[in-house]
Scaffold this motif. Structure first.
Motif, mmCIF file in Angstrom:
data_model
loop_
_atom_site.group_PDB
_atom_site.id
_atom_site.type_symbol
_atom_site.label_atom_id
_atom_site.label_comp_id
_atom_site.label_asym_id
_atom_site.label_seq_id
_atom_site.Cartn_x
_atom_site.Cartn_y
_atom_site.Cartn_z
ATOM 1 N N LYS A 159 0.863 -1.179 0.000
ATOM 2 C CA LYS A 159 0.000 0.000 0.000
ATOM 3 C C LYS A 159 0.902 1.232 0.000
ATOM 4 C CE LYS A 159 -4.046 -1.902 2.421
ATOM 5 N NZ LYS A 159 -3.571 -3.286 2.493
ATOM 6 N N PRO A 160 0.916 1.982 -1.076
ATOM 7 C CA PRO A 160 1.775 3.181 -1.125
ATOM 8 C C PRO A 160 1.255 4.272 -0.203
ATOM 9 C CG PRO A 160 0.337 3.113 -3.039
ATOM 10 C CD PRO A 160 0.129 1.810 -2.307
ATOM 11 N N VAL A 161 2.173 5.078 0.275
ATOM 12 C CA VAL A 161 1.767 6.221 1.083
ATOM 13 C C VAL A 161 1.206 7.323 0.191
ATOM 14 C CG1 VAL A 161 4.032 7.351 1.010
ATOM 15 C CG2 VAL A 161 2.498 7.782 2.938
ATOM 16 N N PHE A 162 1.604 7.282 -1.088
ATOM 17 C CA PHE A 162 1.183 8.328 -2.033
ATOM 18 C C PHE A 162 1.334 7.776 -3.444
ATOM 19 C CE2 PHE A 162 1.779 12.096 -4.674
ATOM 20 C CZ PHE A 162 0.890 13.017 -4.130
ATOM 21 N N SER A 163 0.339 8.002 -4.284
ATOM 22 C CA SER A 163 0.433 7.585 -5.685
ATOM 23 C C SER A 163 -0.157 8.668 -6.568
ATOM 24 C CB SER A 163 -0.283 6.251 -5.916
ATOM 25 O OG SER A 163 -1.671 6.368 -5.646
ATOM 26 N N ALA A 164 0.299 8.708 -7.804
ATOM 27 C CA ALA A 164 -0.180 9.731 -8.740
ATOM 28 C C ALA A 164 -0.006 9.234 -10.171
ATOM 29 C CB ALA A 164 0.590 11.038 -8.547
ATOM 30 N N ASN A 165 -0.847 9.722 -11.055
ATOM 31 C CA ASN A 165 -0.709 9.368 -12.468
ATOM 32 C C ASN A 165 0.176 10.361 -13.209
ATOM 33 O OD1 ASN A 165 -2.332 11.621 -12.620
ATOM 34 N ND2 ASN A 165 -3.906 10.684 -13.921
ATOM 35 N N ASP A 166 0.807 11.245 -12.459
ATOM 36 C CA ASP A 166 1.669 12.287 -13.020
ATOM 37 C C ASP A 166 3.060 12.167 -12.399
ATOM 38 O OD1 ASP A 166 3.042 14.799 -13.425
ATOM 39 O OD2 ASP A 166 1.116 15.665 -14.017
ATOM 40 N N TYR A 167 4.078 11.999 -13.238
ATOM 41 C CA TYR A 167 5.448 11.840 -12.752
ATOM 42 C C TYR A 167 5.917 13.078 -11.979
ATOM 43 C CZ TYR A 167 10.530 11.409 -12.907
ATOM 44 O OH TYR A 167 11.852 11.375 -12.566
ATOM 45 N N ASN A 168 5.557 14.250 -12.443
ATOM 46 C CA ASN A 168 5.967 15.480 -11.762
ATOM 47 C C ASN A 168 5.456 15.514 -10.331
ATOM 48 O OD1 ASN A 168 7.193 16.454 -14.107
ATOM 49 N ND2 ASN A 168 5.303 17.391 -14.826
ATOM 50 N N VAL A 169 4.245 15.019 -10.124
ATOM 51 C CA VAL A 169 3.663 14.999 -8.788
ATOM 52 C C VAL A 169 4.414 14.007 -7.901
ATOM 53 C CG1 VAL A 169 1.565 14.517 -7.472
ATOM 54 C CG2 VAL A 169 1.403 15.688 -9.672
ATOM 55 N N GLN A 170 4.812 12.876 -8.466
ATOM 56 C CA GLN A 170 5.576 11.889 -7.699
ATOM 57 C C GLN A 170 6.926 12.470 -7.255
ATOM 58 O OE1 GLN A 170 5.777 7.965 -9.625
ATOM 59 N NE2 GLN A 170 3.995 8.547 -10.827
ATOM 60 N N ILE A 171 7.609 13.131 -8.170
ATOM 61 C CA ILE A 171 8.895 13.751 -7.835
ATOM 62 C C ILE A 171 8.715 14.813 -6.754
ATOM 63 C CG2 ILE A 171 10.641 15.353 -8.715
ATOM 64 C CD1 ILE A 171 11.315 12.569 -9.438
ATOM 65 N N ALA A 172 7.680 15.624 -6.891
ATOM 66 C CA ALA A 172 7.427 16.663 -5.893
ATOM 67 C C ALA A 172 7.179 16.050 -4.525
ATOM 68 C CB ALA A 172 6.237 17.525 -6.325
ATOM 69 N N ALA A 173 6.434 14.959 -4.496
ATOM 70 C CA ALA A 173 6.149 14.285 -3.229
ATOM 71 C C ALA A 173 7.425 13.733 -2.610
ATOM 72 C CB ALA A 173 5.139 13.163 -3.450
ATOM 73 N N CYS A 174 8.302 13.172 -3.436
ATOM 74 C CA CYS A 174 9.563 12.625 -2.942
ATOM 75 C C CYS A 174 10.465 13.738 -2.413
ATOM 76 C CB CYS A 174 10.265 11.844 -4.052
ATOM 77 S SG CYS A 174 11.707 10.909 -3.513
#
Length: 221
Positions: free
Chosen positions: A138-153
């Motif tokens: 179970k991910p803590v955060f998921s997105a269909n947008d790579y930019n959003v994933q990078i921002a979260a990281c």
């Protein structure tokens, strides 16, 4: 080598006079991490060529002319398509610096809070690895947008699996690589592909050669 021989004399004679648009399609991560640097190098040597980047997780159809160059994670099977170069790399785990400082040296996949693609992108490699290796993932955060994933990281929300070399990008160079190597589970790959009708189109040849040189400096063949 025969593909490029026709262009050699022309490029040597008038490198700055080549003009036109070249459309590159690539996965979102590649577009984000690498293609701006490629665009900068292109502008310096061939200011008359305009680069148009088409980011997406689906494969664009080169036969229909949807793009001029395709950077793909799988080799093409169509006989009308030419694979000009292939690159292979390991997959590392990246986190923000403060997250890295809070983790032990023997951290495992199961210990991390994961950021990944949303469920509608479960066919992508990183999601497949994580779901296979981590029970009840179970991910803590998921997105269909790579930019959003990078921002979260970068914010420190969790860990993100990326091919090595991605932190060469000035936009994400502050991320820290953990001692969690996913290379034994899967390898990243990237293939430079064109349709055979473009193999002697000068502007396309120039951009493809630039891509080959750029990725050769980052990843071994």
């Amino acid at each position: 080598m025969a593909i490029w021989s026709v262009e050699t004399m022309t490029l040597a004679q008038a490198p700055n006079k080549v003009e036109g648009r070249v459309r590159i399609t690539a996965p979102p991560g590649v577009c984000f991490a690498f293609l701006p640097q490629v665009g900068q190098k292109l502008k310096e040597s061939y200011p008359g060529i305009q680069l148009e980047v088409l980011s997406g997780t689906n494969t664009f159809n080169l036969t229909r002319g949807e793009a001029d160059i395709s950077l793909r994670t799988e080799k093409p099977k169509d006989n009308d398509l030419i694979c000009l170069a292939s690159f292979y790399c390991g997959i590392n785990v990246y986190v923000a610096e403060d997250v890295a400082n809070s983790l032990s040296d023997d951290v495992t996949l199961q210990d991390l809070n994961w950021i990944c693609w949303s469920e509608d992108h479960d066919h992508l490699l990183t999601n497949q690895i994580l779901k296979r290796e981590i029970q009840n993932f179970k991910p803590v955060f998921s997105a269909n947008d790579y930019n959003v994933q990078i921002a979260a990281c970068c914010t420190g929300l969790g860990a993100l699996a990326l091919p090595n070399g991605f932190v060469e990008s000035p936009l994400i160079k502050e991320l820290t690589v953990l001692n969690v190597d996913l290379s034994e589970l899967a390898a990243g790959e990237l293939h430079i592909v064109i349709h055979k009708r473009y193999q002697h189109v000068e502007r396309v040849v120039i951009v493809a050669e630039l891509l080959k040189t750029y990725f050769s400096e980052i990843w071994a063949h």
